[in-house]
Write a protein that holds these residues in place. Sequence first.
Motif, PDB file in Angstrom:
ATOM      1  N   ASP A  12       4.013  98.690  60.168  1.00  0.00           N
ATOM      2  CA  ASP A  12       3.538  98.997  61.539  1.00  0.00           C
ATOM      3  C   ASP A  12       4.461 100.014  62.197  1.00  0.00           C
ATOM      4  N   HIS A  13       5.766  99.856  61.957  1.00  0.00           N
ATOM      5  CA  HIS A  13       6.753 100.797  62.514  1.00  0.00           C
ATOM      6  C   HIS A  13       6.462 102.219  62.031  1.00  0.00           C
ATOM      7  N   GLU A  16       3.403 103.697  63.614  1.00  0.00           N
ATOM      8  CA  GLU A  16       3.713 104.091  64.992  1.00  0.00           C
ATOM      9  C   GLU A  16       4.519 105.397  65.013  1.00  0.00           C
ATOM     10  N   ARG A  20       3.689 108.912  66.804  1.00  0.00           N
ATOM     11  CA  ARG A  20       4.601 109.527  67.780  1.00  0.00           C
ATOM     12  C   ARG A  20       5.010 110.931  67.328  1.00  0.00           C
ATOM     13  N   LYS A 157      11.883 100.755  71.220  1.00  0.00           N
ATOM     14  CA  LYS A 157      11.945 100.279  69.836  1.00  0.00           C
ATOM     15  C   LYS A 157      10.666  99.536  69.456  1.00  0.00           C
ATOM     16  N   THR A 158      10.284  99.679  68.187  1.00  0.00           N
ATOM     17  CA  THR A 158       9.146  98.920  67.661  1.00  0.00           C
ATOM     18  C   THR A 158       9.620  97.495  67.341  1.00  0.00           C
ATOM     19  N   TYR A 160       9.659  96.065  64.561  1.00  0.00           N
ATOM     20  CA  TYR A 160      10.481  96.125  63.335  1.00  0.00           C
ATOM     21  C   TYR A 160      11.932  96.464  63.678  1.00  0.00           C
ATOM     22  N   GLY A 366      11.084  97.548  75.560  1.00  0.00           N
ATOM     23  CA  GLY A 366      11.344  98.100  74.226  1.00  0.00           C
ATOM     24  C   GLY A 366      12.694  98.792  74.106  1.00  0.00           C
TER      25      GLY A 366
END
Length: 428
Positions: A12-13, A16, A20, A157-158, A160, A366
Amino acid sequence: MPHDALLSLQLDHLKELQARYESALADQGFDSLLIASGAAPFRYGDDQAWHFQGYGPFLHWTGLTGHEHCWLWIREGHKPVLWLHEPVDFWHANQPLPEEPWQAFIEVRSSQSPRAPVLDDPGSLAVIGDPDVIDCVPGEPNPENLLRALDETRVRKTPYEIECLAQANAVALVGHRAARDAFAEGESEFGISLAYQHATRQREADAPYHSIIGLNDHAGTLHYQYYDTRPPGHPRSLLIDAGVRFRGYCADITRTTAGPGESHFAALIHGLERLQLRLCDMVAPGVEYIDIHRKAHQGIAALLSATGLVTGLDDQSIVERGITRVFFPHGIGHFLGVQVHDVAGKPTAPPEDAPFLRLTRRLETGMVVTIEPGLYFIPSLLEPLLEGELGPHLDQDLIRRLRGCGGIRIEDNVVVTGTGNRNLTRDG
Ligand code: GLY
Ligand code: MN
Ligand code: MN
């Protein structure tokens, strides 16, 4: 968290990050981006290189800290490609990558050459990394606006990343407990460092920063960088600021311990810790970080009064007349991530009364920050205060006695959540 769940969060990180990065590249008019992991420079006039840890954006994608001469290519709508430098070399080893799910998201190609790969149809290309490493690579080197936009991708931050930071904290805390035990057993600074490294299973060169381990007056040097190999005759205090990397992510934790019989110093540690916990609790979305810094000064003024170090002045005057800055000369903390002082903290310069503050932003969900108030007895800062017009307001005898304990810093790593905070250093 089970390892499989962490590896799944990493996917997922990466998704994302891809989104981005695609957005930042499009905004800045680039079709693709080549990131250099970097290379350890040689010491001047020597054939020995500095220890290598890798360039931030490369770590943000891969977490691979020990890999020089690697290149990562990012393009819209394509899998990222990682050229992993694996030369046939009888002097050095190649560190094999464990098979993990992220290798389905990033295509890994083994490369014999340290040089940048020749790219197939890169379009308008940006190349980022150490200027000495990307020199002569075709493409626009380190475009300033793009670098700023990419730094911004590291601010929130994600899940993860937060889990990696949590695990780095958990490992570092094992080290801090071992360090405290070693101090109680009368070890030297060097012995405490060995105990920390042994407990964290991490050699110091791989840590996010060189540990700061100061006994007695050494605790009063903010970034004390040596290790005495012999213990002091009378151990009065230990300040240890030491971290750990976990999959590239840094813990940055400080603890201070009083030696036997140091009741006054122990009371100061206790007071500063209570303040530190209140400051950690201020962390929430919408809060100006500098307000936490200013609150620290107010709390330190109250502590200086309550312990009799300063008398005859109210708390506000203790702050306004610059006394707290003598005892607490640094900022309250900074962003934390794949770099210990993570990027993008200062879009605006710090104000005049907080010149060393590394983070001047309003907190958002985050973000991960450190909260690290200190209270030190630093001779070069104290002397002018004691000899100046405010001198009569200070308990000079007590300050002279406490100088031998150096100082106190207490530092935790705190996540801004949707509604408040999560203190990774005090989890559980
Ligand atoms: N360990 C360095 C710092 O606390 O910022
Ligand atoms: Mn810090
Ligand atoms: Mn620190």
